[in-house]
Design a protein around this motif. Structure first.
Motif, short mmCIF file in Angstrom:
data_model
loop_
_atom_site.label_atom_id
_atom_site.label_comp_id
_atom_site.label_asym_id
_atom_site.label_seq_id
_atom_site.Cartn_x
_atom_site.Cartn_y
_atom_site.Cartn_z
N GLU A 106 0.83 -1.20 0.00
CA GLU A 106 0.00 0.00 0.00
C GLU A 106 0.87 1.26 0.00
N ALA A 107 2.02 1.19 0.67
CA ALA A 107 2.93 2.35 0.68
C ALA A 107 3.40 2.65 -0.76
N ILE A 108 3.67 1.57 -1.51
CA ILE A 108 4.13 1.73 -2.90
C ILE A 108 2.99 2.32 -3.74
N GLU A 109 1.80 1.78 -3.51
CA GLU A 109 0.64 2.26 -4.28
C GLU A 109 0.38 3.75 -4.01
N PHE A 110 0.42 4.16 -2.75
CA PHE A 110 0.19 5.58 -2.43
C PHE A 110 1.27 6.45 -3.08
N ALA A 111 2.51 6.00 -2.99
CA ALA A 111 3.61 6.82 -3.53
C ALA A 111 3.45 7.03 -5.03
N ILE A 112 3.02 5.98 -5.72
CA ILE A 112 2.85 6.08 -7.18
C ILE A 112 1.59 6.88 -7.51
N ALA A 113 0.49 6.55 -6.82
CA ALA A 113 -0.79 7.20 -7.12
C ALA A 113 -0.73 8.71 -6.85
N ALA A 114 0.03 9.10 -5.83
CA ALA A 114 0.09 10.52 -5.47
C ALA A 114 1.04 11.30 -6.37
#
Ligand SMILES: Cc1ncc(COP(=O)(O)O)c(C=O)c1O
Length: 401
Positions: A106-114
């Motif tokens: 989820e940390a990776i997903e947030f970093a990419i999505a943001a």
């Protein structure tokens, strides 16, 4: 039904793939046929008998009984954030911000999505842990794959990285120690990646989920964020691997770099974290227990893993048509298949169906055109690995004679 209609999934799901899907079917078929299976495909130490340390279990139980069962702060409880901060500082990273998530995933997903808009691109390694392809597919971000160089211990091909960059490139992702190759990147390589990031104003995403799985005695893992004050880096880690607790779903991102460059991006990540309320609240109390104490358990595990790695890699290299670069970290190897007239997927499916050895085909991770591989893990006991090697050898002999 009077009014039947078909529920069509959204286009964004069309390109979401997961490498293990194809082999799951082959494994089911082999099982149905009564084959005894040796599973060398799962990157989960707990499924091979390794245990979450007792003190960590106790910390979580205590939190449960203290009724820390409400929602928590969206970016993590202060005790966890402080412990991650100390861990980061010990690794030479100067954290600007920390956010606790449901696994490193989820940390990776947030970093990419943001960070990245649809139509913009991110540089991903090839081969790559498939989560990254799935995330970029979901957000309609273009993946551009740079090769990891098998001839150079699977280090990133830096010229290839630079050649792929254009005005729409926002970030470079690295996985270090690497899944699926087991490579650990040298300081020189990391410095060169930083130079490229500086030249083209890119953010670096550094996945360090295996940073305590270092199998060479005199080798130190270097966090790329520790080598720069100028470049924005998000470093990912969590409890899944280093602390043998993948089911806890606890991970985090550490943001470092110049504050003035990162203020809006940090707020965007916080906004995303608020939408899902929080990471599992009582489980977050495993973090201070894990990070504020020495990880004694992994030391013994590493000793065992080193033996298992040597046995597996030496064994693979003795099989004709198979060659394997020695992994320096994590618990994966990515051996190469030099056999014509069979794809790596076909090789893997037949290895499962005919010999019961379950590995994952290299094309599920991506590989240089013209090369074929499979990913194999060395978590199981030596006995199992010896058996698997015998079966792989028998299979290769059969298909090449
Ligand atoms: C490179 C890499 N990053 C991230 C993850 C996922 O980590 P988590 O369980 O913390 O979501 C994995 C899991 O296998 C992985 O191999």
């Amino acid at each position: 039904m009077n009014n039947p209609f078909k529920v069509n999934p959204a286009f964004r799901t069309y390109h979401v793939e997961y490498a293990i899907r194809d082999i799951v079917e082959a494994s089911k078929e082999a099982k149905k046929q009564g084959k005894e299976l040796i599973y060398l495909n799962i990157g989960d130490p707990v499924q091979y008998g390794f245990k979450t340390p007792e003190s960590i279990l106790k910390a979580v139980c205590e939190a449960l009984y203290k009724n820390y069962n409400s929602y928590s702060d969206s970016v993590g409880v202060p005790e966890a954030v402080d412990a991650i901060k100390s861990y980061a500082l010990k690794k030479g990273i100067k954290p600007l911000d920390i956010y606790v998530t449901q696994g490193a995933s989820e940390a990776i997903e947030f970093a990419i999505a943001a960070l990245i808009n649809p139509g913009e691109n991110i540089l991903l390694p090839c081969p790559c842990y498939p989560l990254y392809q799935a995330i970029v597919a979901k957000f309609e971000i273009e993946p551009r794959f740079y090769f990891l160089d098998e001839e150079n211990n699977w280090e990133p091909d830096l010229d290839n990285i630079e050649a792929l960059i254009d005005k729409k490139t926002k970030a470079i992702a690295i996985i270090n120690p690497n899944n699926p190759t087991g490579a650990i990147y040298s300081k020189e390589t990391l410095e060169k990646i930083l130079e490229i990031a500086k030249k083209y104003q890119l953010v670096i995403l550094s996945d360090e989920i295996y940073d305590q799985f270092i199998l060479e005695e005199n080798l130190e893992h270097i966090s790329i964020a520790s080598l720069t004050d100028e470049i924005p880096v998000i470093t990912f880690n969590g409890l899944s691997k280093n602390y043998f607790a993948p089911g806890f779903r606890i991970g985090w991102g550490i943001i470092s770099g110049p504050k003035e460059m990162l203020i809006d991006y940090i707020e965007a990540i916080h906004k995303l974290s608020r939408t899902r309320l929080c990471a599992p609240h009582p489980l977050q109390f495993a973090i201070p227990e894990a990070l504020n104490n020495e990880n004694g358990y992994i030391k013994q595990v590493i000793k065992d893993l080193r033996k298992r790695r040597d046995l597996l890699v030496d064994g693979l290299n003795q099989i004709s048509h198979i060659s394997c670069v020695k992994p320096l970290g994590a618990f994966y190897a990515f051996p190469r298949i030099d056999i014509s007239d069979i794809s790596d997927l076909e090789f893997t499916k037949r290895l499962i169906l005919e010999e019961g050895v379950v590995v994952v085909h290299g094309s599920g991770f991506g590989q240089k055109p013209g090369t074929k591989h499979f990913r194999i893990i060395f978590l199981p006991e030596e006995e199992k690995l010896i058996k698997a090697l015998e079966k792989i050898e028998k299979f290769v002999k059969k298909i090449t004679s």
